[in-house]
Design an enzyme around this catalytic site. Sequence first.
Site, PDB file in Angstrom:
ATOM      1  N   TYR B 293      47.869  49.572  39.487  1.00 43.12           N
ATOM      2  CA  TYR B 293      47.277  48.417  38.462  1.00 43.12           C
ATOM      3  C   TYR B 293      45.866  48.066  39.106  1.00 43.12           C
ATOM      4  CZ  TYR B 293      47.277  45.012  34.639  1.00 43.12           C
ATOM      5  OH  TYR B 293      46.695  44.318  33.682  1.00 43.12           O
ATOM      6  N   TYR B 343      40.558  48.352  29.440  1.00 43.10           N
ATOM      7  CA  TYR B 343      41.734  47.264  29.814  1.00 43.10           C
ATOM      8  C   TYR B 343      42.730  47.166  28.701  1.00 43.10           C
ATOM      9  CZ  TYR B 343      43.640  42.831  31.227  1.00 43.10           C
ATOM     10  OH  TYR B 343      44.408  41.818  31.642  1.00 43.10           O
TER      11      TYR B 343
END
Lengths: 138, 389
Positions: B293, B343
């Site tokens: 991440y 995103y």
Amino acid sequence: MTKPSRIKPPLGHDNGWWWQQAAAGKLVIQRCSACQALRHPPRPMCGECRSMAWDFIESSGRGTVNSYTVLHHPQFPGYDYPLTIILVDLEEGTRLTSQLVDCDREDVSFGMAVEMFIQEDEDGFKIPVFRPAVKELN
Amino acid sequence: MPVSLKNEAAIAGIGQTAYTKHSGVSELALTCEAVSNCIDDAGIDPAEIDGLVTYTLDSSDEVEVARSVGLGDLTMYAKINYGGGAAVGLIQQAAMAVATGAAKNVVVYRGMNGRSGQRMGRGVSGDIISSDLIHWSWYMAYGMLTPVSWVTLIANKYMHEYGATSEDLAVVAMTQRQHALNNPAAAGYGKPMTLDDYMNSRLISEPLRLFDCCQETDGACALLITSTERARELKQKPAVIRAVTQASTQGQEQMTSFYRDDLLSLPEMELAARRVYEMSGLGPDDIDAACLYDAFTPEVIMQLESFGFCGRGEAKDFIKDGNLTLGGRLPNNTHGGLLSEAYIHGVNNIAEGVRLIRGQSCNQPQGVEHVLISSGVGVPTGAMILGSS
């Protein structure tokens, strides 16, 4: 037109009392009435002994900078930029986030000694902030 | 007898929309398109979908998605908390449902107008009516209103202690941008990034710059989870879930776990690492590629230590040797990641993990057997290992 002011903290049962103490000029730390453990941010129950009884102590306001960041963007109305945010280790042993003022960017450092004072905004809101500790004479 | 999730379920479909800065349509419309594409990718009848999982932050309720797309009757639906920390938590929820029979075919999704609508990077304000207002009262009043401001208090401490520099952060940003150059879906497609570009990007939250921060995106991404057995009958090569877990540890706050003794590591990610290695029987040496991440560059660096790819404080040296590149030890975010693709709160990183197992990445390394994928960093999080069947 009045100058925009900082966002006011949302106040609930578990945290409003801290800001009331700040408005009265004090930096305080929650203390468990049963086991005396200090805790911040405040919580309704002691994670050490599960007591729900608590009071608070007044901090000396002295501490050191554990970490920091200088905020540049985005810029919100009511705050002055660059805005130096610090994580302070208070000498009582708890830690809190705050703002460092009266300090040039190049003078901000890890471990620096700082001291609290109550800043009063133009709208009368009172908030504990920190400045570099004045070196004690002698 | 306890049910292990090891090899019980697989990701059998992936679907996404275009990733843009202004979709011009609703988040529900984006979600429907991604879910529909996911179903087609898998080659399954929409009426067979009986479970849905999304984020607490997602605005498209399960029943609205089911009605719009024409899904079947639902026997399991859930929302997972903590922003990007939810990512692989969706998969865990779906895999548990599949393993226990709560649902047979579960679609998980995230759809957001993250640039043209509510932007994470623009910060929070106003009243937050939940138990974590205890913390927000400090962060808001002092002007800590953005995710980057919270993340940097930990990252700056780590960098100071271990001597990591902006040039080290740049390695992460530039490596993932390099990957995005081959990905037509990516924000970074056709936009190379030099060290000068990186160093000249504006300061956001010192020492982090604009190019240390992920994209803000309009788009949606969806995944289909079903039993490994069923997945083998569908169109695509299954990405088998070897292990998946959520992870939150003592002293956890949503994004501001500033009050632990040790601020130089990610305890919740270390818990996630222990759990997925134990469940899968695998270790760091078995992982061929990763989608760690990457909302902010220092998060990638710190996770390399959490997952045992190097020792504490050694990640800056690990990445200098080119280990995150396609020819390196651990090709990471081969699609560009949140930093340079889009995103979508980490669901797009899971989709790339699936492509890596299938051999469909735009930057496909040779011989990928196992891919490690993580959820949001510095939040209640999770991790997953995918394997080829």
